[in-house]
Design an enzyme around this catalytic site. Structure first.
Site, PDB file in Angstrom:
ATOM      1  N   CYS A 101       8.446  16.622 -40.710  1.00  0.00           N
ATOM      2  CA  CYS A 101       8.626  15.108 -39.985  1.00  0.00           C
ATOM      3  C   CYS A 101       9.929  15.145 -39.588  1.00  0.00           C
ATOM      4  O   CYS A 101      10.945  15.180 -40.213  1.00  0.00           O
ATOM      5  CB  CYS A 101       8.049  14.161 -40.863  1.00  0.00           C
ATOM      6  SG  CYS A 101       8.285  12.489 -40.226  1.00  0.00           S
ATOM      7  N   ASP A 205       2.214  21.109 -28.352  1.00  0.00           N
ATOM      8  CA  ASP A 205       1.784  21.138 -26.864  1.00  0.00           C
ATOM      9  C   ASP A 205       0.610  21.422 -26.501  1.00  0.00           C
ATOM     10  O   ASP A 205       0.320  21.876 -25.404  1.00  0.00           O
ATOM     11  CB  ASP A 205       3.001  22.070 -25.933  1.00  0.00           C
ATOM     12  CG  ASP A 205       4.280  21.339 -26.132  1.00  0.00           C
ATOM     13  OD1 ASP A 205       4.291  20.043 -26.598  1.00  0.00           O
ATOM     14  OD2 ASP A 205       5.391  21.652 -25.722  1.00  0.00           O
ATOM     15  N   ARG A 228      -0.998  15.394 -31.156  1.00  0.00           N
ATOM     16  CA  ARG A 228      -0.902  14.332 -30.205  1.00  0.00           C
ATOM     17  C   ARG A 228      -1.936  14.465 -28.888  1.00  0.00           C
ATOM     18  O   ARG A 228      -2.308  13.445 -28.469  1.00  0.00           O
ATOM     19  CB  ARG A 228       0.667  13.972 -29.559  1.00  0.00           C
ATOM     20  CG  ARG A 228       1.471  13.570 -30.537  1.00  0.00           C
ATOM     21  CD  ARG A 228       2.884  13.637 -30.019  1.00  0.00           C
ATOM     22  NE  ARG A 228       3.384  15.008 -29.835  1.00  0.00           N
ATOM     23  CZ  ARG A 228       4.278  15.450 -28.927  1.00  0.00           C
ATOM     24  NH1 ARG A 228       4.743  14.484 -27.729  1.00  0.00           N
ATOM     25  NH2 ARG A 228       4.492  16.757 -28.910  1.00  0.00           N
TER      26      ARG A 228
END
Length: 337
Positions: A101, A205, A228
């Site tokens: 993180c 990605d 994400r």
């Protein structure tokens, strides 16, 4: 691929742990579309040993989750050991340590990616946790602290020596945060080092099936982890699996199909929290991500992000279906930011 005695099959897809994202309703949507392994939101060791209710709620697991890991982070070895032992009470399939993180509030104390500046302590902490629990222990980390200290090979070997059952690597440094491009060449170097015997999970990605195939071919990793890229697109797991199996790209979903996914996730959030307003607010992070690149969408996005009552959200979703109907959403250039 195996984590301990857990057989995950060939090329499993992992949903990355993300704070305020990988809670019950979102995990369910990703599992529905083929995610093989779940993680909870990461949990602070200090908060866990202080028995904070909100922290404990993050660790509530459900039948659909499995196999699932609870991820913990912290900077004090004794606290992390105690936290890992507490985690076992919630009966995950394995325990994951967050060494990746990049958030300032976490790294300034030496936790998360901050541990990449002290590999001796990272190794000592990991070994202590592995020794203290009966469940398999894994870790997730980054390439290094910055461009001048990409220590991932050393870190991977140390973590393997400390007893981790698998290692997930995000292809950026801490300094990069989520900017620039993930460097999968270094992930490949770790995976292809003959001294590395544990499974390596590649992350960073993966925003579509073709990217997943490209990164897999480059690195040869044992599994892929999507973070994400799944927000607002939980069916990415289905798309990736189909592409890896056939080389074909599935058609993008229609707006009407997407709206139904939004409604399903929203209702599960409301039911889980037993509070309409809380469930609606939880969805704000997801609303706009579900509808990237739609023309003239700004006013609809504003309505969704400002809505507090369920009726307002449903009315806006009805407007979106009426306006865009069977249009298919192009995720090709959707931002991961």
């Amino acid at each position: 691929m195996k984590i301990g005695s857990i057989d995950l099959g060939e090329m499993p897809l992992f949903l990355a742990p993300m704070e305020d994202v990988t809670y019950k309703s979102f995990r369910y949507m990703c599992k529905k579309y083929g995610a093989d392994v779940m993680y909870t939101e990461f949990v602070s060791s200090e908060a866990l040993i202080r028995d904070i209710a909100k922290t404990k709620q993050k660790m509530h697991l459900f039948d659909f989750d499995r196999p699932v890991a609870i991820q913990i982070y912290g900077y004090d070895i004794d606290s992390m050991v105690h936290a890992a032992q507490r985690v076992e009470e919630f009966q995950p399939d394995f325990i994951d340590i967050n060494y990746g993180c990049p958030m300032k509030k976490i790294v300034r104390k030496g936790a998360g990616a901050g541990m990449l500046q002290d590999l001796d302590k990272m190794q000592e902490m990991t070994a202590a946790i592995v020794k203290a629990v009966s469940l398999p222990v894994t870790a997730k980390t980054r390439l290094g602290w910055d461009e001048d200290s990409k220590v991932i090979m050393d870190a991977a070997l140390r973590l393997q020596d400390a007893g981790v059952a698998a290692l997930a690597i995000h292809g950026r440094t801490r300094k990069q945060l989520y900017t620039g491009e993930a460097d999968w060449s270094l992930i490949a170097e770790v995976k292809n080092n003959p001294a590395i015997k544990i499974p390596i999970i590649g992350n960073g990605d993966i925003n579509g099936p073709e990217k997943a195939g490209e990164f897999l071919n480059l690195s040869g990793v044992d599994a892929l982890m999507i973070g994400r890229g799944a927000i607002g697109r939980p069916w990415i797991f289905k798309e990736v699996k189909h592409y890896l199996a056939t080389g074909e790209v599935l058609p993008a979903p229609t707006v009407e199909e997407i709206v139904q996914n939004v409604r399903d996730q929203l209702q599960m959030s409301i039911d889980w929290k037993d509070n309409v307003r809380t469930g609606v607010l939880m969805m704000r992070r997801h609303f706009a991500k579900y509808f990237p690149a739609l023309p003239d969408f700004r006013q609809h996005r504003i309505k969704l992000l400002q809505a507090i009552e369920l009726e307002d959200v449903q009315a806006t979703l009805n407007e979106i279906v009426e306006h865009y109907g069977d249009m298919r959403v192009d995720y090709t250039n959707a931002s991961l930011k």
